[in-house]
Design a protein around this motif. Structure first.
Motif, PDB file in Angstrom:
ATOM      1  N   PRO A  60       0.453  -1.316   0.118  1.00  0.00           N
ATOM      2  CA  PRO A  60       0.749  -0.113   0.156  1.00  0.00           C
ATOM      3  C   PRO A  60       1.007   1.450   0.160  1.00  0.00           C
ATOM      4  N   ASP A  61       0.313   2.371  -0.155  1.00  0.00           N
ATOM      5  CA  ASP A  61       0.928   3.690  -0.030  1.00  0.00           C
ATOM      6  C   ASP A  61       1.793   3.986   1.354  1.00  0.00           C
ATOM      7  N   ILE A  62       2.757   4.379   1.567  1.00  0.00           N
ATOM      8  CA  ILE A  62       3.655   4.971   3.042  1.00  0.00           C
ATOM      9  C   ILE A  62       2.786   5.371   3.656  1.00  0.00           C
ATOM     10  N   LYS A  63       1.272   6.133   3.474  1.00  0.00           N
ATOM     11  CA  LYS A  63       1.016   6.358   4.832  1.00  0.00           C
ATOM     12  C   LYS A  63       0.396   5.172   5.290  1.00  0.00           C
ATOM     13  N   ILE A  64      -0.036   4.097   4.639  1.00  0.00           N
ATOM     14  CA  ILE A  64      -0.795   3.181   5.501  1.00  0.00           C
ATOM     15  C   ILE A  64       0.449   2.251   5.857  1.00  0.00           C
TER      16      ILE A  64
END
Length: 74
Positions: A60-64
């Protein structure tokens, strides 16, 4: 940007996603690149493999990622 685990299909054969386990091959013991990682990096790598197992090797993207691993984005 999409991040995918290198050679994921070669090492994982589970048909359904979100498996309760992933394969960790013994040949990792002889992998020089693995042994060059420091303890924290190798731990994070295994956790990234676990996250990738939920979506066919894609992360997933870095925030997740940072939330799921309880780490800062940096």
């Amino acid at each position: 940007m999409s991040i995918r685990v290198k050679n994921w299909s070669q090492f994982q054969h589970f048909k359904d996603r979100k498996p309760i386990w992933i394969k960790l091959y013994r040949e990792l013991l002889d992998d020089i690149q693995w042994h060059e990682l420091d303890a924290k990096s190798s731990k994070v790598l295994v956790m990234l493999w676990l996250l990738a197992s939920e979506n066919h090797g894609n992360l997933p993207d870095i925030k997740i990622i940072s939330f799921r691993l309880r780490m800062s984005e940096s």
